[in-house]
Design a protein around this motif. Structure first.
Motif, PDB file in Angstrom:
ATOM      1  N   SER A 216      35.984  48.770  45.342  1.00 39.83           N
ATOM      2  CA  SER A 216      35.247  47.703  44.511  1.00 39.83           C
ATOM      3  C   SER A 216      36.174  46.985  43.448  1.00 39.83           C
ATOM      4  O   SER A 216      36.094  45.844  43.352  1.00 39.83           O
ATOM      5  N   PHE A 217      37.010  47.695  42.913  1.00 38.50           N
ATOM      6  CA  PHE A 217      37.951  47.131  41.864  1.00 38.50           C
ATOM      7  C   PHE A 217      38.989  46.108  42.602  1.00 38.50           C
ATOM      8  O   PHE A 217      39.234  44.997  42.007  1.00 38.50           O
ATOM      9  N   HIS A 219      38.144  44.402  45.142  1.00 39.06           N
ATOM     10  CA  HIS A 219      37.554  43.135  45.512  1.00 39.06           C
ATOM     11  C   HIS A 219      37.110  42.383  44.164  1.00 39.06           C
ATOM     12  O   HIS A 219      37.217  41.210  44.173  1.00 39.06           O
ATOM     13  N   TYR A 220      36.976  43.184  43.216  1.00 42.19           N
ATOM     14  CA  TYR A 220      36.670  42.498  41.813  1.00 42.19           C
ATOM     15  C   TYR A 220      38.052  41.558  41.483  1.00 42.19           C
ATOM     16  O   TYR A 220      37.912  40.347  41.041  1.00 42.19           O
ATOM     17  N   ARG A 221      38.996  42.187  41.625  1.00 48.05           N
ATOM     18  CA  ARG A 221      40.403  41.485  41.370  1.00 48.05           C
ATOM     19  C   ARG A 221      40.614  40.267  42.356  1.00 48.05           C
ATOM     20  O   ARG A 221      41.403  39.157  42.255  1.00 48.05           O
ATOM     21  N   GLY A 224      36.393  38.775  42.118  1.00 49.27           N
ATOM     22  CA  GLY A 224      35.639  38.706  40.761  1.00 49.27           C
ATOM     23  C   GLY A 224      34.134  39.420  41.214  1.00 49.27           C
ATOM     24  O   GLY A 224      33.195  39.117  40.290  1.00 49.27           O
ATOM     25  N   ASP A 225      33.815  39.900  42.294  1.00 50.31           N
ATOM     26  CA  ASP A 225      32.819  40.441  42.708  1.00 50.31           C
ATOM     27  C   ASP A 225      32.991  42.026  42.769  1.00 50.31           C
ATOM     28  O   ASP A 225      33.532  42.484  43.865  1.00 50.31           O
ATOM     29  N   TRP A 226      32.436  42.903  41.905  1.00 49.90           N
ATOM     30  CA  TRP A 226      32.478  44.320  41.846  1.00 49.90           C
ATOM     31  C   TRP A 226      31.577  44.866  43.371  1.00 49.90           C
ATOM     32  O   TRP A 226      32.024  45.721  43.919  1.00 49.90           O
TER      33      TRP A 226
END
Length: 360
Positions: A216-217, A219-221, A224-226
């Motif tokens: 999840s991190f 894709h957040y990086r 921007g989506d957890w």
């Protein structure tokens, strides 16, 4: 008691089924066309991720559904590709090897529960969607981590159990459900004083949850989506969360159609009915940790906008296969009846998959 023959019998059944599948696939086609016949549906998407990452092939239109696939299988495909040039063949090799590991573990788990191991393996390989254990999909790889993890937990080998479960969590979101079930299993055994081996430190049980956090991190990086993996399901397949009766209604109407997909949706409904029956059986038997593992999967699948891959997900329900083996040991005619019904459906579904039809 687990015997040494469990591994041998499991490998014999697995190898025999793969040999039969190879012969059936090669009928009417050249040897060099074998691999191409397995380049279907998600197998190609795993290869795209392995080759280009989650941004997809730069020469193709963007695919918003790619983050739905966890990185475990693509990462191993990249490793195998170092020695095997054909990407589709890499997927077949991974599934072949991982499937052998999973079948041995399933046989040993069944024998631990007092059932013939080979029966559990045979029941799984005769299931109508068993073709996905041979294709370049993630089912075999997931089971190669998940079943040994559960077997280790049953033996009280908790460090091995959580590490193997973490491997499963790298492969599919189903690993999250396995992680929760392991916590329940640990708590129940500790309360009943039936905890073999050394008790595991509580923080150790958090290890199988970490791959989802890291993914999840990532894709957040990246975007921007957890929850990119969840939103990819919605963007790629329209699988928004709905009430269970809405999901049932949508699937039922789709199953009454006359197109090719109507056949697949009828299989989805049959799979859902079987899933509910298994959940009821686990509840009656008070097998709470296994009920958590299967129940969380069922809840996720049956609150989707429509049923998708429910029968395929049943391949991952190892409590079902050990239960079938136990029933077959007590009443051999039930295993014969199961084979007569499931076997032809498995062959038909394999043909559908290899010809490009949707098979789950």
């Amino acid at each position: 008691m687990i015997t040494r023959s469990a591994a041998r019998d499991a490998l014999l059944v697995w190898s025999g089924s793969r040999a039969g599948l190879l012969v059936a696939t090669l009928l009417g086609s050249a040897l060099n066309a074998y691999v191409e016949r397995w380049k279907q549906w998600d197998a190609g998407l795993f290869v795209v991720i392995a080759r280009y990452g989650y941004d997809g092939d730069p020469a193709a239109p963007p695919d918003a559904g790619l983050p739905a696939f966890f990185p475990g299988l693509p990462a191993i495909l990249r490793i195998v590709h170092l020695v095997v040039p054909d990407w589709t063949a890499c997927g077949l090799i991974v599934s072949l090897v991982a499937g052998a590991v999973a079948m041995v573990a399933l046989a040993r788990l069944a024998e631990l529960e007092g059932a013939p191991g080979w029966m559990a393996v045979l029941a799984l390989l005769l299931f109508p969607t068993a073709v996905f254990l041979a294709a370049g999909y993630s089912e075999s790889l997931f089971l190669a981590f998940a079943i040994p993890a559960w077997l280790a937990a049953r033996r009280g080998q908790w460090p091995a159990a959580v590490i193997l479960a973490a491997g499963a969590s790298c492969v599919r979101i189903t690993g999250l459900f396995l992680a929760v079930a392991l916590v329940v299993e640990y708590v129940l055994r500790r309360r009943s004083r039936e905890l073999p081996g050394r008790p595991a430190p509580w923080p150790l049980l958090a290890v199988p949850f970490l791959p989802l956090v890291f993914y999840s991190f990532y894709h957040y990086r990246r975007s921007g989506d957890w929850l990119a993996w969840k939103h990819a399901q919605e963007a790629g397949w329209g699988r928004e969360t709905v009430w269970p009766w809405e999901s049932w209604s949508t699937t039922w109407h789709a199953a009454t159609g006359n197109d090719d997909f109507a056949v697949a949706f009828r299989m989805e409904i049959a799979g859902a009915v079987l899933a509910v029956a298994v959940l009821v059986w686990l509840a009656v038997r008070r097998r709470w940790s296994e009920l958590v593992y299967t129940g969380l999967q069922a809840a996720a699948l049956m609150t989707s906008a429509y049923y998708l891959s429910v029968p395929r997900s049943l391949l991952l329900w190892f409590p079902l296969w050990t239960a079938v083996a136990g029933l077959g040991a007590r009443r051999p005619w039930t295993l014969a009846l199961y084979g007569l019904v499931a076997g032809p459906l498995m062959v038909l579904n394999t043909i559908r998959f290899l010809t490009g039809a949707w098979a789950g």
